[in-house]
Design an enzyme around this catalytic site. Structure first.
Site: not given
Length: 343
Positions: A14, A16, A36, A100, A128, A194, A201-202
């Protein structure tokens, strides 16, 4: 709008994103059982309507069969958690890893669970801090049947078609990609996509950062520079006498620019709060996806210089190139701030 196919889902983790996934699911009419190690996080979600579980065993007991358990955990603790869950679950239950994890681990884990008849679905999740309201882009790997069964959950989590204009050249009808989620292939395919997404994204983050830094230093011609044999002079200082407000540049790039993006939104917000970014250390971590993308590019013999350099920049930001810099300094004869001309 409330789903017409409500489902029950167990959420382990749990943080963000895990908490916001639960909130989004419950808003749409799904029932969530949550667990959690942080009991305060569990209590908070219970106040918001989730069913609290005191342990993994308790969570599994509170789920109806066939059970669906979503893991939203750091990659380093997924395996140990999965090992505990595997002993509690039954045939036709499904574990979804929404974190990830490395896609190769997904292949191994799916094989680990297969003899017990437990399904394993890997789900790369991007969205995000704004995912709760905007929805999360989902990249999914696994067997067809459990992925299809979880369709109502994926539809709720994903952004949906929303206000996005249809892609002009798209002639394919049907499919879920326009809704913000995609079954990419068998085990590992979701996290593979992903992984590359985060590698891209980097590169994008690095380009935005470098570009804004060039703009910030456009006043180089107004500043005095060291004059010695070791420092290249600025040939045309009159060409670099711009004192440009970088925060305002980021703000204007958000509107109508081809580089406008959520990443530019984030940096514009940071600059608005801290124009010199004094609140930030300059240290940039890498959680694994960038380096895994580079390794995949090497294995596939695919040139990926932008992503590779962006990854290396992150190493530099953490001072990992300091010894290299000292070696260079030694070869230049630079000692204690005093430079001697190399031969």
């Amino acid at each position: 709008m409330t789903t017409d196919t409500p489902m029950q889902l167990g959420m382990v983790g749990l943080g963000r994103m895990g908490a916001n996934l639960v909130r989004r699911l419950m808003r749409d009419g799904h029932r969530c059982v949550v667990y959690d190690l942080d009991t305060d996080a569990v209590k908070e979600m219970e106040k918001e309507g989730a069913t609290a579980a005191s342990s993994l065993h308790d969570l599994v007991d509170r789920l109806e069969q066939p059970r669906n358990v979503w893991l939203m955990l750091p990659a380093g603790v997924v395996q140990s958690t999965l090992d505990q869950l595997a002993a509690l679950l039954a045939a036709d239950d499904t574990v979804i890893d929404g974190g990830n994890s490395y896609y190769r681990d997904d292949i191994t884990r799916a094989r680990q669970l297969a003899p017990s008849g437990i399904h394993y679905v890997d789900c790369g999740t991007s969205g995000g801090v704004w995912g709760l309201e905007r929805g999360y882009c989902l990249m999914i790997g696994g067997e067809d049947e459990p992925v299809a069964r979880l369709g109502p959950v994926f539809r709720t989590i994903a952004p949906g078609v929303g206000d996005a204009a249809p892609t002009p050249g798209r002639t394919r009808s049907g499919g879920t990609a326009p809704e913000g989620y995609l079954h990419c292939g068998p085990s590992g395919a979701g996290h593979f996509v992903k992984m590359v997404h985060n590698g891209v994204e980097y590169g994008m983050m690095a380009a935005i950062g470098e570009g804004l830094s060039i703009i910030k230093h456009a006043d180089a011609g107004l500043r005095s520079r060291t004059v010695d044999a070791e420092t290249a002079p600025l040939r045309e200082p009159e060409a670099y006498r711009y004192e440009i407000d970088v925060a305002e540049v980021a703000e204007v790039w958000r509107r109508g620019s081809v580089v406008g993006s959520w990443l530019v939104d984030l940096v514009a917000d940071a600059l608005a709060r801290s124009p010199e970014l004094d609140a930030y250390s300059g240290r940039v971590s890498d959680s694994g996806e960038g380096r895994w993308t580079v390794l995949a590019a090497v294995d596939e013999s695919v040139p990926a210089p932008v992503i590779t350099n962006a990854l290396i920049e992150r190493y530099e930001s953490r001072g990992l190139g300091q010894f290299t810099d000292k070696v260079l300094s030694a070869m230049r004869g630079e000692f204690g701030g005093h430079a001697e001309k190399a031969g």
